[in-house]
Design a protein around this motif. Structure first.
Motif, PDB file in Angstrom:
ATOM      1  N   ILE A  24       0.815  -1.224   0.000  1.00  0.00           N
ATOM      2  CA  ILE A  24       0.000   0.000   0.000  1.00  0.00           C
ATOM      3  C   ILE A  24       0.839   1.259   0.000  1.00  0.00           C
ATOM      4  O   ILE A  24       0.508   2.206  -0.681  1.00  0.00           O
ATOM      5  N   PHE A 295      -7.145  -4.624   3.707  1.00  0.00           N
ATOM      6  CA  PHE A 295      -7.341  -3.584   4.687  1.00  0.00           C
ATOM      7  C   PHE A 295      -7.712  -4.162   6.055  1.00  0.00           C
ATOM      8  O   PHE A 295      -7.154  -3.817   7.083  1.00  0.00           O
ATOM      9  N   SER A 299      -5.266  -4.124   9.434  1.00  0.00           N
ATOM     10  CA  SER A 299      -5.757  -3.368  10.581  1.00  0.00           C
ATOM     11  C   SER A 299      -5.969  -4.292  11.770  1.00  0.00           C
ATOM     12  O   SER A 299      -5.682  -3.925  12.909  1.00  0.00           O
ATOM     13  N   LEU A 359      -5.521   4.595   1.596  1.00  0.00           N
ATOM     14  CA  LEU A 359      -5.563   3.272   2.196  1.00  0.00           C
ATOM     15  C   LEU A 359      -4.747   3.243   3.483  1.00  0.00           C
ATOM     16  O   LEU A 359      -5.157   2.662   4.491  1.00  0.00           O
ATOM     17  N   VAL A 363      -5.877   2.369   7.305  1.00  0.00           N
ATOM     18  CA  VAL A 363      -5.239   1.362   8.160  1.00  0.00           C
ATOM     19  C   VAL A 363      -4.807   1.980   9.491  1.00  0.00           C
ATOM     20  O   VAL A 363      -5.052   1.418  10.561  1.00  0.00           O
ATOM     21  N   SER A 431     -14.831  -1.440   7.487  1.00  0.00           N
ATOM     22  CA  SER A 431     -13.872  -1.061   6.448  1.00  0.00           C
ATOM     23  C   SER A 431     -14.579  -0.300   5.334  1.00  0.00           C
ATOM     24  O   SER A 431     -13.966   0.464   4.608  1.00  0.00           O
ATOM     25  N   ASP A 441     -12.816   0.366  -2.348  1.00  0.00           N
ATOM     26  CA  ASP A 441     -13.143  -0.912  -1.706  1.00  0.00           C
ATOM     27  C   ASP A 441     -14.471  -1.427  -2.278  1.00  0.00           C
ATOM     28  O   ASP A 441     -15.035  -0.837  -3.210  1.00  0.00           O
TER      29      ASP A 441
END
Ligand code: ARG
Length: 489
Positions: A24, A295, A299, A359, A363, A431, A441
């Protein structure tokens, strides 16, 4: 045995996290390096929810933003010898993106209003559209006066919102996306919407149950290119715009995008229900699963680590650590996650000058946030382990660290496994919030397809089904893990 498995798993997960993080942040680092080595590159920000100005051509398989504005931007940057890249955000994220210098200019059918001019600079106007009232067929709402006493939809932060505020005795409902506003009219939740004519034409062509009437422009109107305050590019862009108007290039583009039934791509097939209508865009939506999962996993991993640390702080005998961990948890549990995301994304560039990619911003926020929740769960898990265990360990002369690591935490973790699975499920669903800062997403992709095809229900339902399946697999995975741990105890 358990210890060995644990160590291996931790190493594997850590490796995975490092790889994923570098993916990312890597893209944007590379982009940055290119931008620095070659200052001919410019970034345009837009809000690709506004056909035919800007929208995504999801059926073609590439994630490309197309439209009237995009054609103009391509022409101008080519003339000026600049290399163009385009990023997407919600409409009300455009000015913040310029202010934080995330983008060099913005094209989004944007009207140069006095209020906006305080924050950004504008080019000359390149196209002037008119506002319309959109309503159900036969409702006979033709003038602002007809709207008196009615509830009317507008796009949040748009000039239509400002214009409609002047209408007497009208109750406004401001929504993020034009497609949502149209959907509200169709569902009879609001009586009408105020929308630009060019946009309205596309929606009317695709929704035979609607009609629109053009109303005279009051006050500010027209679209211009926006730049960060003080940008040196305005004069160059104006020069090319003038050239385009003179050579007939603008007229050609107006014909291309606005006069083909107001709708160059989508075809009117919107009555009835069926996934067939979005079939060609389904691979595009499904591709969002990768981003959603990536993601969530990253996370969850970092949120868990951070949660362990915070929980150790909480049960520690050092008052400052306790105090910090408790204050932290209370702040992160006490404010909306959506607000935290917006803060991290928009404030980071302003405060520390780092242009955090969407992104990564997501996160970071989710790690900070879920760490707060997880720390409480883990603390409870640790406290639930029989006190005698710690006493026995200490009397055997086992020091604090190995005692925690090998005796207390493994038992605590086993007890809270269901709660951790719960937290991961919440994370997976939450998310979807990153769609608000433009991460493509699952949810964002469904919305993009909706905006492109002028339909709302099917793409959202489809995304809902995918989310549900993902959550179910997570649940089953959790059960399996639980059974396994039960056996190995
Ligand atoms: N012309 C209106 C304004 O300046 C609406 C523009 C909305 N654009 C978009 N890409 N959603 O506020």
């Amino acid at each position: 045995m358990l210890t060995i498995i644990r160590k291996k798993t931790i190493v594997a997960i850590a490796l995975f996290a490092v790889v994923a993080l570098s993916i990312i942040s890597g893209n944007s680092l590379i982009e940055k390096a290119i931008a620095q080595s070659n200052n001919q590159k410019v970034v345009m920000v837009t809000s690709a929810d506004y056909p035919p100005y800007e929208f995504r051509d999801t059926a073609s398989g590439n994630n490309e933003i197309i439209g009237f504005d995009v054609d103009i931007a391509k022409y101008i940057t080519k003339e000026l010898g600049l290399e163009l890249s385009i990023t997407d955000t919600d409409f009300n994220g455009i000015i913040p993106a310029l202010q934080s210098k995330r983008a060099d200019f913005a094209m989004a059918g944007m009207t140069p209003t006095a209020e906006r001019k305080k924050n950004v600079d504008f080019s000359d106007i390149y196209y002037e559209a008119k506002n319309t009232i959109v309503s159900l067929k036969g409702s006979n709402l033709k003038t602002p006066a007809d709207l008196s006493g009615k509830e009317v939809g507008v796009q949040l932060g748009s000039t239509q919102e400002t214009a409609a505020k002047e209408f007497k005795n009208v109750k406004l409902k401001s929504l993020n996306k034009t497609s949502e506003i149209i959907q509200e009219v169709k569902a009879k939740r609001i009586e009408a919407a105020v929308i630009e004519d060019t946009i309205a034409k596309g929606f009317i062509a695709n929704n035979p149950d609607l009609e629109f009437t053009t109303i005279p422009n009051v006050g500010e109107a027209g679209s211009a290119i926006a730049f960060p305050k003080g940008s040196t590019r305005v004069a160059d862009f104006n020069r090319v715009l003038a050239q385009m108007k003179q050579s007939g290039e603008i007229d050609r583009l107006i014909k291309k995008w606005f006069e083909n039934n107001g709708n160059p791509v989508a075809t009117p097939t919107n009555s009835g229900f069926g996934f067939g209508k979005i079939a060609s865009s389904i691979p595009y939506i499904i591709d969002g699963i990768k981003i959603t999962l990536l993601f969530t996993l990253i996370s969850a991993f970092f949120g868990f680590l951070w949660g362990v640390i915070l929980s150790l702080f909480k049960i520690s005998t050092l008052k400052p650590l306790q105090w910090f961990a408790n204050a932290y948890t209370s702040v992160f549990r006490g404010t909306p996650l959506l607000l935290q995301i917006a803060l991290v994304y928009y404030a980071t560039p302003q405060i520390i000058g780092y242009n955090i990619p969407p992104l990564l911003a997501g996160v970071v926020t989710f790690t900070l946030n879920s760490g707060a929740y997880i720390s409480e769960t883990i603390r409870a898990g640790i406290l639930a382990v029989d006190k005698g265990q710690a006493e026995a360990a200490l009397s055997l002369g086992i020091p604090y660290k190995p005692m925690m690591q090998d005796i207390i935490l493994p038992q605590g973790l086993k007890n809270i496994l269901p709660a951790l699975v719960n937290e991961s499920i919440a994370l997976l669903k939450d998310s979807a919030l990153v769609s608000t800062i433009g991460v493509a997403d699952l949810l964002r992709r469904a919305q993009i397809v909706g905006a492109e095809k002028y339909i709302y229900f099917e793409p959202l339902l489809f995304a809902g089904i995918v989310y549900y399946l993902l959550v179910m697999s997570l649940t089953w995975g959790g059960y399996a893990l639980e059974r396994r741990l039960q056996r190995s105890s």
